[in-house]
Design an enzyme around this catalytic site. Structure first.
Site, PDB file in Angstrom:
ATOM      1  N   ASN A  11      16.246  11.136 -17.949  1.00  0.00           N
ATOM      2  CA  ASN A  11      15.720  10.680 -16.669  1.00  0.00           C
ATOM      3  C   ASN A  11      14.442  11.443 -16.338  1.00  0.00           C
ATOM      4  O   ASN A  11      14.471  12.656 -16.093  1.00  0.00           O
ATOM      5  CB  ASN A  11      16.737  10.905 -15.549  1.00  0.00           C
ATOM      6  CG  ASN A  11      16.175  10.512 -14.191  1.00  0.00           C
ATOM      7  OD1 ASN A  11      16.072   9.339 -13.876  1.00  0.00           O
ATOM      8  ND2 ASN A  11      15.770  11.501 -13.384  1.00  0.00           N
ATOM      9  N   GLU A  12      13.301  10.748 -16.380  1.00  0.00           N
ATOM     10  CA  GLU A  12      11.996  11.167 -15.867  1.00  0.00           C
ATOM     11  C   GLU A  12      11.323  12.299 -16.641  1.00  0.00           C
ATOM     12  O   GLU A  12      10.261  12.791 -16.220  1.00  0.00           O
ATOM     13  CB  GLU A  12      12.087  11.542 -14.374  1.00  0.00           C
ATOM     14  CG  GLU A  12      12.492  10.368 -13.504  1.00  0.00           C
ATOM     15  CD  GLU A  12      12.374  10.594 -12.023  1.00  0.00           C
ATOM     16  OE1 GLU A  12      12.371   9.590 -11.268  1.00  0.00           O
ATOM     17  OE2 GLU A  12      12.298  11.770 -11.609  1.00  0.00           O
ATOM     18  N   ASN A  13      11.847  12.702 -17.787  1.00  0.00           N
ATOM     19  CA  ASN A  13      11.245  13.833 -18.489  1.00  0.00           C
ATOM     20  C   ASN A  13       9.988  13.455 -19.265  1.00  0.00           C
ATOM     21  O   ASN A  13       9.043  14.253 -19.345  1.00  0.00           O
ATOM     22  CB  ASN A  13      12.270  14.480 -19.415  1.00  0.00           C
ATOM     23  CG  ASN A  13      13.414  15.097 -18.635  1.00  0.00           C
ATOM     24  OD1 ASN A  13      13.309  15.309 -17.428  1.00  0.00           O
ATOM     25  ND2 ASN A  13      14.515  15.372 -19.304  1.00  0.00           N
ATOM     26  N   SER A  28      13.847   6.973 -18.993  1.00  0.00           N
ATOM     27  CA  SER A  28      13.582   6.148 -17.825  1.00  0.00           C
ATOM     28  C   SER A  28      12.825   7.020 -16.826  1.00  0.00           C
ATOM     29  O   SER A  28      13.362   8.032 -16.369  1.00  0.00           O
ATOM     30  CB  SER A  28      14.887   5.642 -17.217  1.00  0.00           C
ATOM     31  OG  SER A  28      14.635   4.714 -16.199  1.00  0.00           O
TER      32      SER A  28
END
Length: 850
Positions: free
Chosen positions: A447-449, A493
């Site tokens: 998530n978002e990395n 994502s």
């Protein structure tokens, strides 16, 4: 057959000595442990330290007021669980001590022997204890936990500092990241035996791993069961047999002496396909694997003695991910059984910051709420946990697609030891564990990395150090390909699919839309059409009764101490207030602020979903942040931490219905979009009216429409029906008449913002009646336009809940709201619990609105 002895009773939790400092993790600013005086208290297994201390009366509920701060010492202390194993009484050759999950850094000791050490919450552990305790007496078992802070700080010193989005070291330890706090969650760093513990007694051989790979081709279902086998010394040279049953289909295969791996395949002719709800049924087939000692005489009539047994339920379906470039960029469209799906999704966080309190019934309640709201996809977010099989079982049965993140979120992660081997072992174990579930349709790397590396100044700070890219683009896709090749993998994502595009490019792959909430009005959602919106959201406080249970603030205001403590987002209240200011005058009091923030959350999510759904198939899904909360907090959730449904929850029922009608602006004018996600064509007459605020019809058109199955039809709104752009006394209504229509399939379009619109002083008639089931039916008949009327049932009684949220009524229209859990119905109380935008804008007394 293998015997299992649960180890659930008799556990004690050892307390810190009187006046001692918090355990080895105590650093600058860490609270000292209170004077608990050593000794022990009863411990629940599965459980955690916080819940044990609360049960013993030694810790105040950290969900109330600002008690979270006073509980900080618990996460920095070391803790020991103790019990005694009964004398060994078994004829089996081997006994294993098994922990399905330990949170997180632990040393396991049996008597005077150290069995091993752990540092990963997301894995199971097994120890051969056959020779380490005997039949004569009980044997002490201790599990000593070191503070997660101690381990995280140790690993950080080894691998070097790396950036993250929060001031806690969650990325240096394989533990539920959000237990260290998030922008919606408290900082309550847990420790404990969080999954079941047991003794397993077995002989000859056991099934150490079963991964069924389920596929469908040409009308035939195929189950390829990949097995791992562990043998005792006496079982090394014994031939074994594996029996596989899928429904009524049975096959078996021989396992040569000494072999520790085997694959057995069953073909099932003409299986019923598993579908997401709304597309078909969810048939599930029993899948059983039995390991048999082929060299002995059996008692079941099939020959051989059964040694071990594994059973799950599976579903036959195919899932693919369409990312083939097109003229608009890179799509991200899930196909189930070849059918393209517009994903009506929600993000899922752990339903309690103490996950051991989440029961199977609680999972089913929450997931049924999701299904009832029209949701068909649940994204399990990467800062939480791989949920229990109870969660995925419920999704299998309900037809809820599951997008599963690997557990990496909002931080740069070291790819060096000691983390790398833990990451791989964790991934392999959980991919294999979850493979049987038909609901699971996508593995997502993080998530978002990837986005963080590009946009959040990580690259400069890292100065070439590893940060997780090797996991997301190398290790994890390899693990999925080797362990579960039946499902697609996506690296993150948001992720555009390639470094050739920005990671959060809305034209490619998945996108997160947070610029709108953080810095802009929610009308900013209208400015682009992402291929798939995997996160977006808008905040609102929890239900009033939830606030009153959790907070003793007097008076209760948006910035009272408890309210601010239960608002974890950076400048969260500022963003709420700036969001309101775009549309409403400043609220006159707390109750108006509370109501309007709920309205604005609904408006924001409706704006995004209606716009993006109207662009199907270019946009193939929306995943609202978020479905649920883990404690009472102001957040983006649709269901608050006390399980109360916010108005957003009820709005999702409309937004995620198979048939949705919306008015949208296009380059050449207004259109009515008739969105039909059902399997049947939708045809009829669209009735368009330009309506004055007093209900008078100023112009009308009746236009035929047909929206075929799974498509969107557009009708241009005639220019004489569009209210003038500066009008404050007119609106446009669009209704669908004909088969499949109905009173709820209506769209309203207001040309002016609420603070500029000429709302009349609200007037209504109110009637109460009791239904046959004992519920109270509250019927409101509008005598004026009523914008976003809301009955806040929890203000009638904390146990009360209503069956609908915001509803707009034109003069003469009526709505019946069913309220359950209200034991003493009274018209005055119902009137006082009714709110509408009219009064909020005019700042009138709700008591005058009838």
């Amino acid at each position: 057959m293998k015997d299992v002895t649960p180890i659930a009773d008799g556990w004690r939790l050892r307390l810190p000595e009187s006046g001692s400092a918090a355990g080895g993790g105590a650093g600058a600013g860490a609270d000292a442990a209170p004077a608990l005086g050593g000794g022990t208290v009863p411990a629940q297994v599965p459980g955690c330290v916080h819940t044990d201390l609360m049960a013993a009366g030694l810790l105040k509920d950290p969900f109330l007021d600002r008690n979270e701060t006073a509980a900080a010492w618990v996460g920095r202390a070391d803790w020991t669980y103790e019990t005694a194993l009964p004398p060994r009484a078994t004829g089996h050759e081997r006994t294993d001590l098994v922990f399905d999950g330990l949170d997180t850094v632990a040393e396991i000791r049996l008597g005077d022997t150290v069995l091993g050490a752990t540092r990963n919450m997301h894995r199971g552990y097994r120890y051969d204890v056959t020779e380490r305790y005997g039949p004569a007496a009980e044997t002490a078992l201790t599990v000593a936990f070191t503070s997660a802070y101690t381990e995280a700080e140790r690993v950080r010193a080894l691998v070097g500092d790396r950036p993250n989005s929060y001031p806690e070291p969650f990325q240096y330890i394989r533990k539920m990241a959000c237990s260290f706090g998030w922008d919606w969650g408290p900082t309550l760093v847990t420790a404990g035996i969080w999954k079941p513990a047991r003794l397993e007694h077995w002989s000859t051989a056991r099934l150490s791993g079963v991964t069924p790979l389920v596929t469908v081709a040409d009308g035939t279902g195929r189950v390829e069961a990949r097995l791992e086998i562990e043998r005792t010394a006496s079982g090394l040279n014994r031939p074994l047999t594996v029996r596989l049953r899928v429904g009524e289909t049975r096959v078996e295969a021989d396992v040569p002496a000494g072999a520790d791996r085997c694959t057995v395949t069953a073909e099932v002719p003409g299986p019923e396909l598993w579908w997401p709800h709304g597309y078909g049924a969810q048939p599930l087939y029993d899948c059983e694997v039995t390991l048999v000692d082929a060299g002995t005489e059996g008692t079941d009539g099939e020959g051989g003695v059964a040694l071990d047994h594994w059973q799950r339920r599976i579903g036959f379906r195919t899932v693919t991910l369409d990312t083939a470039p097109d003229e608009k960029g890179t799509p991200f469209t899930l196909l189930v059984n070849g059918e393209p799906i517009f994903a009506r999704g929600v993000n899922w966080i752990p339903d309690d910051v103490f996950p051991t309190r989440i029961t199977p019934d609680r999972y089913r309640r929450r997931l049924q709420q999701a299904k009832d709201a029209g949701v068909d996809l649940i994204r399990v977010w990467g800062g939480g946990i791989y949920e229990s099989d109870d969660f995925y079982d419920a999704c299998d049965e309900a037809g809820l697609l599951v997008w599963q993140d690997f557990l990496f979120a909002c931080a740069a992660y070291s790819e060096e030891q000691p983390l790398r081997s833990e990451v791989e072992a964790e991934a392999r174990e959980n991919v294999a564990r979850l493979a049987p579930h038909a609901s699971l349709v996508l593995w997502n790397g993080n998530n978002e990395n990837l986005w963080g590396f590009r946009d959040w100044d990580w690259e400069q700070d890292l100065a070439g150090a590893s940060w997780g890219e090797g996991y997301y683009l190398g290790l994890l896709p390899r693990v999925v390909a080797e362990t579960d090749p039946t499902r697609p993998y996506w690296a993150g994502s948001p992720w555009s699919g390639s470094w050739n595009h920005h990671p959060n490019d809305p034209a490619h792959g998945t996108a997160h839309s947070w610029e709108v909430w953080n810095r802009r009005d929610w009308t900013g959602y209208l400015e682009d059409v992402p291929r798939f919106v995997a996160e977006f959201g808008w905040q609102a406080p929890p239900a009033y009764a939830t606030l009153r249970r959790a907070l003793t603030d007097d008076p209760l205001t948006p910035d009272s101490p408890g309210m601010l403590h239960h608002q974890k987002a950076a400048d969260g209240n500022g963003k709420l207030d700036r969001g309101l200011a775009h549309h409403f005058p400043a609220p006159a009091d707390f109750d108006t602020w509370h109501y309007l923030t709920q309205v604005n959350q609904v408006r924001a999510i409706a704006c995004g979903i209606e716009h993006w759904r109207s662009h199907w198939p270019a946009c193939a899904g929306t995943v609202v942040w978020q479905l649920n909360d883990c404690w009472p907090v102001t957040s983006w959730a649709a269901i608050d931490g006390d399980e109360r449904e916010k108005p957003l929850y009820h709005e999702l029922k409309r937004l995620y219905a198979d048939r949705l009608l919306t008015v949208q602006e296009r380059a050449d004018g207004l259109i009515a979009a008739l969105i039909n996600q059902s399997a049947r064509d939708w045809s009829g007459t669209a009735v368009l009216r330009r309506v004055a605020v007093d209900g008078a019809v100023l112009a009308e058109a009746r236009l035929p429409f047909t929206a075929t199955a799974r498509t969107v039809a557009e009708i241009a709104v005639p220019r004489d029906l569009v209210p003038p752009g500066d009008s404050t006394k007119e609106l446009l209504t669009v209704e669908a008449e004909g088969p499949g229509g109905g009173e709820d399939v209506r769209a309203l379009w207001f040309p002016a913002r609420d603070k500029d619109f000429a709302y009349p002083a609200p007037r209504w008639d109110l009637e109460l009646a009791t239904s046959d089931g004992g519920a109270t039916e509250v019927t409101v008949t509008a005598r004026t336009l009523l914008r976003d009327l809301l009955l806040q049932a929890d203000r009638l009684d904390p146990a009360a809940h209503a069956d609908r949220g915001l509803v707009t009524l034109l003069p003469g229209e009526r709505v019946t709201i069913t309220v359950r859990g209200w034991d003493r119905p009274e018209p005055g109380a119902a009137a006082a619990a009714l709110y509408c935008v009219n009064s909020a804008v005019q700042r009138t007394d709700p008591g005058d609105e009838r």
